[in-house]
Design an enzyme around this catalytic site. Structure first.
Site, mmCIF file in Angstrom:
data_model
loop_
_atom_site.group_PDB
_atom_site.id
_atom_site.type_symbol
_atom_site.label_atom_id
_atom_site.label_comp_id
_atom_site.label_asym_id
_atom_site.label_seq_id
_atom_site.Cartn_x
_atom_site.Cartn_y
_atom_site.Cartn_z
ATOM 1 N N GLU A 81 30.934 58.556 21.927
ATOM 2 C CA GLU A 81 30.400 57.215 22.117
ATOM 3 C C GLU A 81 29.003 57.071 21.524
ATOM 4 O O GLU A 81 28.034 57.650 22.030
ATOM 5 C CB GLU A 81 30.339 56.857 23.604
ATOM 6 N N ASP A 280 35.618 72.128 33.546
ATOM 7 C CA ASP A 280 36.984 71.617 33.657
ATOM 8 C C ASP A 280 36.949 70.091 33.692
ATOM 9 O O ASP A 280 36.583 69.477 34.698
ATOM 10 C CB ASP A 280 37.630 72.164 34.935
ATOM 11 N N HIS A 371 25.152 48.618 21.225
ATOM 12 C CA HIS A 371 26.477 49.088 20.835
ATOM 13 C C HIS A 371 26.842 48.611 19.439
ATOM 14 O O HIS A 371 27.480 49.330 18.674
ATOM 15 C CB HIS A 371 27.528 48.597 21.843
#
Length: 403
Positions: A81, A280, A371
């Site tokens: 991202e 994990d 963004h």
């Protein structure tokens, strides 16, 4: 390809299968090729064929004064991202210029349970009584299963004629999942063989990697900073009052809608940190709860904190032994024994920076513009105009983000 067969024994045959699957496309096996040998990943994966790259970047630096983490850290994060590390780094800088970040691990344990079914409620009551009478043996069996496991509590619950025998324990610097499963399996076998009351057993109780409020486990961590008005206004173009109002209001709406996680995007940074440090990833389903809080102090400064009640991480075992993750953990002094709490504190501090960076971007209406500039919201239209371009986007320390 319906007749495709995955070879269980030959890496070359599996790679040949991938090439066959890609035949007729524009892609090749080469992007998946890895320097890892099959022997290096034994115990981490089966049917090994290569690796997929996740871009790695550096966040920070971030100044931390914690119980275990003390100093200035440049922290690796792995993500796809755009804007994420820019936002987290800006939040870290705001904290640094305001005096740094305080961290604390206030609890640390793991849970495992076995489900033991009897023939009647009377037998269930007798089974619980039997287990309590033999609790010393139960603890001893679990503790002897590993040199790193130490049982701190044994508890019981019932569902119909099923008795849930639960162990709470510490696991040193390992995450603890496999260690705990082995321990509770041995305990379950002992109870079934010797009590004469167990008709059926299910072990371990499948509680992992999902949000079960009554079964929180892992490290409970808090990160706290005290923000100063002049720093926040200079760095983010918003005031402390705007920041505090935004935090209070979004928490109210999240609570109204039943969210157990009262933050903007804490799991965003958590996922990038898990990927970077060989944790994990599936435990994100269980670890994603985080509560952000803020209050004004008499000085006029704003205290902002994040509490993470379920952070399941380790610095030994699992993926941490692979070369890349040994390197990333070593970058922050967290590889090996005695470092798991330090890693948890560093992660909490980074995540607090991410909450501050994103909150500031929301308050200044710069979130979408960030963004559009640094992310890939419109990969097919690079010339698309920015939405509310109210910040100097060429300066990445001034960019905020949220997924």
């Amino acid at each position: 390809m319906s007749n495709a067969v995955v070879s269980r024994h030959s890496l070359d045959e599996r790679i040949a299968l991938i090439k066959l699957l890609l035949d007729g496309t524009e892609e090749s096996y080469e992007p998946l090729r890895s320097d890892l040998a099959e022997s290096e990943v034994q115990g981490n994966i089966e049917n090994f064929v290569g690796a997929v790259p996740i871009p790695l970047g550096l966040c920070g630096p971030v100044d931390i004064r914690g119980g275990e983490a003390r100093g200035t850290f440049a922290v690796p994060m792995a993500t796809l991202e755009g804007t994420l590390l820019a936002s987290y780094s800006r939040g870290a800088k705001v904290m640094n210029l305001s005096g740094g970040c305080e961290t604390m691990v206030y609890e640390d344990y793991f849970l495992r349970a076995t489900q033991l079914t009897t023939n009647s409620l009377d037998e269930s009551a007798r089974l619980i009584e039997w287990c309590r009478d033999h609790e010393e043996a139960i603890r001893d069996i679990a503790n002897r299963s590993s040199g790193h496991l130490n049982v701190t509590a044994v508890s019981y619950d019932c569902a119909g004629t099923s008795v849930i025998l639960s162990l709470q324990f510490t696991t040193g610097d390992a995450m603890g999942s496999n260690m705990g499963s082995k321990a509770v399996s041995l305990v379950s076998d002992y109870v079934k063989r010797n009590s004469g009351l167990v008709r059926e057993e299910f072990v371990p109780y499948p509680e992992d990697k999902k949000n079960i409020p009554a079964r929180q486990k892992g490290k409970k961590v808090i990160a706290r900073t005290v923000l100063k008005e002049d720093v926040v206004r200079r760095m983010t173009r918003v005031g402390l009052d705007q920041l505090a109002s935004y935090i209070r209001n979004y928490k109210n709406v999240l609570a109204l809608h039943g969210s157990p996680s009262l933050n903007i995007h804490a799991v965003n940074g958590m996922a990038a940190l898990f990927q970077a440090f060989g944790q994990d990833m599936a435990y994100l389903g269980e670890c994603s709860q985080g509560v952000v809080d803020c209050q004004f102090l008499r000085s006029g400064d704003l205290e902002v904190s994040i509490t993470l009640p379920t952070l399941i991480v380790g610095t030994v075992g699992g993926g941490t032994g692979l070369p890349a993750f040994r390197a990333t953990l070593s970058m922050v002094g967290c590889y090996g024994a005695g470092k798991a709490r330090k890693l948890a504190e560093i992660m909490a501090a980074v995540m607090l920076g991410g909450e501050i960076g994103c909150a500031a971007a929301q308050c200044s209406n710069e979130f979408v513009a960030a963004h559009e500039s640094l992310g890939k919201n419109r990969p097919s239209d690079p010339a698309a105009p920015l939405v509310r371009p109210r910040l100097p986007l060429e300066d990445t320390e001034n960019v905020g983000s949220m997924s």
